[in-house]
Design an enzyme around this catalytic site. Structure first.
Site, PDB file in Angstrom:
ATOM      1  N   GLY A  13       0.809  -1.051  -0.077  1.00 49.75           N
ATOM      2  CA  GLY A  13       0.082  -0.208  -0.064  1.00 49.75           C
ATOM      3  C   GLY A  13       0.940   1.121  -0.069  1.00 49.75           C
ATOM      4  N   ARG A  74       0.678  -4.861  -6.090  1.00 47.23           N
ATOM      5  CA  ARG A  74       0.844  -6.372  -5.151  1.00 47.23           C
ATOM      6  C   ARG A  74       1.174  -7.388  -6.420  1.00 47.23           C
ATOM      7  NH1 ARG A  74      -0.603  -4.374   0.127  1.00 47.23           N
ATOM      8  NH2 ARG A  74      -2.174  -2.967  -0.212  1.00 47.23           N
ATOM      9  N   ASP A 105       5.267  -5.121   5.853  1.00 53.11           N
ATOM     10  CA  ASP A 105       5.674  -6.685   6.071  1.00 53.11           C
ATOM     11  C   ASP A 105       5.830  -7.427   4.891  1.00 53.11           C
ATOM     12  OD1 ASP A 105       3.017  -6.782   6.332  1.00 53.11           O
ATOM     13  OD2 ASP A 105       2.862  -8.150   7.750  1.00 53.11           O
ATOM     14  N   THR A 127       4.325   2.943   5.369  1.00 55.20           N
ATOM     15  CA  THR A 127       2.826   2.243   5.809  1.00 55.20           C
ATOM     16  C   THR A 127       2.444   3.293   6.978  1.00 55.20           C
ATOM     17  OG1 THR A 127       1.699   0.283   6.452  1.00 55.20           O
ATOM     18  CG2 THR A 127       3.965   0.575   7.366  1.00 55.20           C
ATOM     19  N   ASP A 129       0.030   2.636   8.829  1.00 49.46           N
ATOM     20  CA  ASP A 129      -0.575   2.019  10.122  1.00 49.46           C
ATOM     21  C   ASP A 129       0.325   2.148  11.142  1.00 49.46           C
ATOM     22  OD1 ASP A 129      -2.744   1.611   8.508  1.00 49.46           O
ATOM     23  OD2 ASP A 129      -2.429  -0.675   8.355  1.00 49.46           O
ATOM     24  N   ASP A 131       2.294  -0.333  11.935  1.00 52.29           N
ATOM     25  CA  ASP A 131       2.019  -1.610  12.529  1.00 52.29           C
ATOM     26  C   ASP A 131       3.148  -2.515  12.271  1.00 52.29           C
ATOM     27  OD1 ASP A 131       2.192  -1.727   9.585  1.00 52.29           O
ATOM     28  OD2 ASP A 131       0.381  -2.886   9.441  1.00 52.29           O
ATOM     29  N   ARG A 173      -5.765  -2.393   9.582  1.00 54.33           N
ATOM     30  CA  ARG A 173      -6.163  -3.423   9.609  1.00 54.33           C
ATOM     31  C   ARG A 173      -5.850  -4.394  11.136  1.00 54.33           C
ATOM     32  NH1 ARG A 173      -4.494  -4.478   4.124  1.00 54.33           N
ATOM     33  NH2 ARG A 173      -2.670  -4.972   5.197  1.00 54.33           N
TER      34      ARG A 173
HETATM   35  P1  ATP Z   1       0.884  -2.836   3.487  1.00 49.12           P
HETATM   36  O1  ATP Z   1       1.418  -2.855   4.820  1.00 49.12           O
HETATM   37  O2  ATP Z   1       0.830  -1.501   2.777  1.00 49.12           O
HETATM   38  O3  ATP Z   1       0.014  -3.780   3.147  1.00 49.12           O
HETATM   39  P2  ATP Z   1       3.140  -4.743   2.380  1.00 49.12           P
HETATM   40  O4  ATP Z   1       4.261  -4.461   1.988  1.00 49.12           O
HETATM   41  O5  ATP Z   1       2.650  -5.484   3.774  1.00 49.12           O
HETATM   42  O6  ATP Z   1       2.304  -3.141   2.775  1.00 49.12           O
HETATM   43  P3  ATP Z   1       1.839  -6.525   0.780  1.00 49.12           P
HETATM   44  O7  ATP Z   1       0.820  -6.623  -0.398  1.00 49.12           O
HETATM   45  O8  ATP Z   1       1.718  -7.756   1.878  1.00 49.12           O
HETATM   46  O9  ATP Z   1       2.079  -5.164   1.331  1.00 49.12           O
HETATM   47  O10 ATP Z   1       3.362  -7.062   0.062  1.00 49.12           O
HETATM   48  C1  ATP Z   1       3.743  -6.386  -0.974  1.00 49.12           C
HETATM   49  C2  ATP Z   1       4.567  -7.325  -1.861  1.00 49.12           C
HETATM   50  O11 ATP Z   1       5.537  -7.983  -1.295  1.00 49.12           O
HETATM   51  C3  ATP Z   1       3.624  -8.142  -2.578  1.00 49.12           C
HETATM   52  O12 ATP Z   1       2.779  -8.049  -3.602  1.00 49.12           O
HETATM   53  C4  ATP Z   1       4.759  -9.492  -3.122  1.00 49.12           C
HETATM   54  O13 ATP Z   1       5.122  -9.125  -4.073  1.00 49.12           O
HETATM   55  C5  ATP Z   1       5.616  -9.257  -1.926  1.00 49.12           C
HETATM   56  N1  ATP Z   1       5.572 -10.213  -0.751  1.00 49.12           N
HETATM   57  C6  ATP Z   1       4.548 -10.429   0.014  1.00 49.12           C
HETATM   58  N2  ATP Z   1       4.642 -11.167   0.992  1.00 49.12           N
HETATM   59  C7  ATP Z   1       5.807 -11.960   0.466  1.00 49.12           C
HETATM   60  C8  ATP Z   1       6.338 -13.293   0.707  1.00 49.12           C
HETATM   61  N3  ATP Z   1       5.855 -14.195   1.892  1.00 49.12           N
HETATM   62  N4  ATP Z   1       7.518 -13.723   0.059  1.00 49.12           N
HETATM   63  C9  ATP Z   1       8.013 -12.968  -0.799  1.00 49.12           C
HETATM   64  N5  ATP Z   1       7.209 -11.744  -1.282  1.00 49.12           N
HETATM   65  C10 ATP Z   1       6.393 -11.323  -0.682  1.00 49.12           C
END
Ligand code: ATP
Length: 356
Positions: A13, A74, A105, A127, A129, A131, A173
């Site tokens: 995000g 994503r 994360d 991010t 949040d 979090d 969330r």
């Molecule tokens: P937000 O806190 O805004 O949700 P985020 O980084 O946690 O941010 P995610 O959609 O969970 O957002 O992850 C972003 C991208 O990171 C995913 O689209 C994917 O390409 C990669 N990713 C997520 N989880 C994994 C994983 N377990 N292993 C490898 N790559 C991952």
């Protein structure tokens, strides 16, 4: 190893301040004689080879811009071996020596995988949040809260005119930080977050008592992660019950993505700039698989695996074997940090209650 080119990407995000990080990374790398490559659309762009050389002029005047000039996406395939293969090919084709990945994360899990496949990667929080348990602060949080503040202040005006209550759902969330802090700052009469059991009857009594003594307007802040027993957003049902039990007219408002946009505040521009510069320094020192954090107003770095496992510990999501790779001292440190976070939330919530 000598670094010639580093890549920077934003993933997950979006958050206000991501552009300020991109700018800081590009400038700090440039100052060290290292070229920066902008990777568009997060890990999707890394797989697709959507990579462009970034010069100082590409990052000129973006420090105050919301969103992310590198866009974000994503990318499920990145978790698969085929996705990693494509990403590593892009790194080889463009001679990328290291990557700075800005996100949450999920983004750090991706960074961890890249490092494991020989591509040094540093994570940096972007991010709203707040979090990520390892850090006191995530880039975007302050701007998001100030946007909530502005929206709720406006709602308060109309609530005061019509003698109403606004139930405002804000993003978060898994973490109630936005709801808790913006609730305090807007003088909310109720704050509903996942982390602390909510005493709904006590809030109804507060509203009834305040209305009897002449108060016209009320604000209740609910974190989006809180659901009722049917899995529905808690704030929606709560709005109906407020009308039923207190006879105060109530309206439900979901702020949702509006809180993710806008020009970053000073706090976010500063955190983004200092963290971006620190990330480049760490990478050029030969370090990798770290996430840049802020603790007690200082920039520090934690190992990504440590930060992700600490997060799971704090959110009670640890699975068997998750702690196996850590020493007793590391586990002890994690327990201390998780408990610190829980205490911080509890104490802040109690303070909020005392002010309602
Ligand atoms: P937000 O806190 O805004 O949700 P985020 O980084 O946690 O941010 P995610 O959609 O969970 O957002 O992850 C972003 C991208 O990171 C995913 O689209 C994917 O390409 C990669 N990713 C997520 N989880 C994994 C994983 N377990 N292993 C490898 N790559 C991952």
């Amino acid at each position: 190893m000598e670094f010639k080119k580093i890549g920077v990407l934003t993933s997950g995000g979006d958050a206000p301040g991501m552009n300020a990080v991109i700018r800081a990374v590009t400038r700090a790398a440039n100052a060290a004689g290292v070229e920066t490559l902008g990777i568009f659309d997060g890990y999707q762009g890394l797989m697709d080879g959507n990579v462009v050389a970034f010069t100082e002029s590409d990052v000129s005047n973006i420090i105050g811009k919301g969103g992310t000039v590198l866009y974000t996406a994503r990318a499920a395939e990145f978790k698969e071996p085929s996705g990693m293969e494509k990403a590593l090919k892009t790194c080889r084709d463009h001679e990328i020596d290291g990557i700075i990945a800005i996100g949450g994360d999920g983004t750090f899990r991706g960074a961890n995988d890249l490092t494991a496949h020989g591509m040094p990667t540093i994570g940096l929080t972007g991010t709203i949040d707040n979090d990520i348990t390892a850090t006191d602060y995530t880039v975007g949080f302050d701007t998001a809260m100030n946007t909530v503040l502005e929206c709720v202040d406006r709602l308060r005006d109309t609530c005061e005119s019509h003698a109403r209550c606004s139930v405002v759902e804000v993003m978060g969330r898994d973490a109630g930080y936005i709801a808790l802090q913006s609730g305090i700052a807007t003088g909310a009469i109720g704050i509903v977050i996942k982390e602390i059991p909510f005493d709904e009857d006590a809030m109804m009594q507060r509203i009834i008592k305040a209305r009897a003594s002449g108060r016209r307007s009320f604000v209740v802040i609910v974190a989006e992660g809180v659901k009722d027993e049917n899995g529905k957003p808690y704030g929606e049902g709560l709005t109906a019950r407020i009308e039923e039990k207190t006879e105060v007219e109530a309206r439900f408002v979901r702020l949702a993505h509006i809180v993710r946009g806008g020009s970053p505040t000073l706090r976010d521009r500063l955190a983004a700039s200092l963290m971006g510069e620190a990330a480049v320094k760490l990478l050029l020192e030969g370090k990798s698989n770290l996430v840049v954090c802020e603790r007690n107003a200082k920039i520090v770095a934690f190992e990504i695996n440590f930060a992700l496992t600490l997060d799971k510990m704090y959110k009670n999501k640890l699975k068997i074997g998750d702690l196996d790779r850590f020493s007793a001292a590391e586990i002890h440190e994690m327990e201390g940090l998780a408990e610190l976070r829980r205490r911080e939330i509890r104490e802040m919530y109690n303070a909020a209650l005392a002010l309602m």
